[in-house]
Design a protein around this motif. Structure first.
Motif, PDB file in Angstrom:
ATOM      1  N   ASN A  72     -23.666  76.536 -13.210  1.00  0.00           N
ATOM      2  CA  ASN A  72     -23.236  75.206 -13.640  1.00  0.00           C
ATOM      3  C   ASN A  72     -23.383  74.197 -12.513  1.00  0.00           C
ATOM      4  OD1 ASN A  72     -21.958  73.333 -15.483  1.00  0.00           O
ATOM      5  ND2 ASN A  72     -20.138  73.521 -14.206  1.00  0.00           N
ATOM      6  N   SER A  76     -19.514  77.165  -9.881  1.00  0.00           N
ATOM      7  CA  SER A  76     -19.157  77.758 -11.169  1.00  0.00           C
ATOM      8  C   SER A  76     -20.389  78.197 -11.956  1.00  0.00           C
ATOM      9  CB  SER A  76     -18.332  76.771 -12.003  1.00  0.00           C
ATOM     10  OG  SER A  76     -19.095  75.635 -12.325  1.00  0.00           O
ATOM     11  N   VAL A  78     -21.757  78.925 -16.205  1.00  0.00           N
ATOM     12  CA  VAL A  78     -21.501  78.692 -17.626  1.00  0.00           C
ATOM     13  C   VAL A  78     -21.809  79.988 -18.353  1.00  0.00           C
ATOM     14  CG1 VAL A  78     -22.226  77.439 -19.697  1.00  0.00           C
ATOM     15  CG2 VAL A  78     -22.025  76.238 -17.514  1.00  0.00           C
ATOM     16  N   GLU A  80     -22.354  81.149 -22.161  1.00  0.00           N
ATOM     17  CA  GLU A  80     -22.617  80.461 -23.428  1.00  0.00           C
ATOM     18  C   GLU A  80     -23.099  81.435 -24.498  1.00  0.00           C
ATOM     19  OE1 GLU A  80     -25.403  76.790 -25.072  1.00  0.00           O
ATOM     20  OE2 GLU A  80     -25.623  77.463 -23.006  1.00  0.00           O
ATOM     21  N   LYS A  86     -19.742  77.062 -25.008  1.00  0.00           N
ATOM     22  CA  LYS A  86     -19.836  77.135 -23.549  1.00  0.00           C
ATOM     23  C   LYS A  86     -18.458  77.223 -22.923  1.00  0.00           C
ATOM     24  CE  LYS A  86     -23.924  74.181 -23.267  1.00  0.00           C
ATOM     25  NZ  LYS A  86     -24.459  72.930 -22.711  1.00  0.00           N
ATOM     26  N   SER A  87     -18.337  78.065 -21.902  1.00  0.00           N
ATOM     27  CA  SER A  87     -17.115  78.171 -21.102  1.00  0.00           C
ATOM     28  C   SER A  87     -17.522  78.203 -19.639  1.00  0.00           C
ATOM     29  CB  SER A  87     -16.338  79.443 -21.439  1.00  0.00           C
ATOM     30  OG  SER A  87     -15.920  79.435 -22.783  1.00  0.00           O
ATOM     31  N   ILE A  88     -16.724  77.553 -18.796  1.00  0.00           N
ATOM     32  CA  ILE A  88     -17.014  77.518 -17.361  1.00  0.00           C
ATOM     33  C   ILE A  88     -16.102  78.503 -16.641  1.00  0.00           C
ATOM     34  CG2 ILE A  88     -17.028  76.078 -15.285  1.00  0.00           C
ATOM     35  CD1 ILE A  88     -17.691  73.708 -17.118  1.00  0.00           C
ATOM     36  N   TYR A  90     -15.229  80.520 -12.750  1.00  0.00           N
ATOM     37  CA  TYR A  90     -15.259  80.304 -11.303  1.00  0.00           C
ATOM     38  C   TYR A  90     -15.161  81.640 -10.580  1.00  0.00           C
ATOM     39  CZ  TYR A  90     -14.448  75.526 -12.708  1.00  0.00           C
ATOM     40  OH  TYR A  90     -14.585  74.295 -13.299  1.00  0.00           O
TER      41      TYR A  90
END
Length: 135
Positions: A72, A76, A78, A80, A86-88, A90
């Motif tokens: 991302n 981070s 992504v 998907e 989509k989720s981020i 870390y």
């Protein structure tokens, strides 16, 4: 996080027993009262570009469920899929990533005997789902 509504539940003496809130998506979250200290907020760790490159790619879950992992930004990734959007996430380590919005959701990338990333395990609220890296 934006709350639609929140309310406290009390025992017969008026002591707060739990806090419940309804999220914008309609799901309900429950927070139980505890005397334990508040845990420290997770903070992303710095990992190398090579570590990011090693995990990025396409993963297959349950044969028809494709999960795409890509970088991302500098801190981070992504994750998907058509089913979940989509989720981020870390980095907690080079192979473990966390989701800020839900402390119970983590991704662990698995390696084969040669040390190459060959899959991932997504854990959400105690349930684990495995995906194999697509070649």
């Amino acid at each position: 996080m934006f709350l639609e509504s929140a309310f406290l539940r009390q025992d017969g003496k008026g002591n707060v027993k739990e806090a419940n809130w309804i999220k914008p998506d309609g799901s309900i979250s429950v927070g139980k009262r505890t005397d334990l200290p508040i845990p420290e907020e997770k903070k992303p760790v710095k990992i190398s570009d090579a570590d990011y490159d090693a995990i990025c790619g396409l993963y297959k879950m349950m044969v028809v469920f494709d999960v795409k992992v890509y970088r991302n930004d500098s801190i981070s990734i992504v994750v998907e899929s058509k089913q979940r959007g989509k989720s981020i996430f870390y980095p907690e380590s080079p192979t473990r990533f966390f989701f800020f919005d839900d402390e119970n959701t983590v991704i662990d990338f698995t390696k084969n005997k040669k040390g190459l990333v060959d899959g991932m395990k997504i854990t959400m609220n105690g349930r684990t789902f495995s995906a194999k890296r697509d070649k």
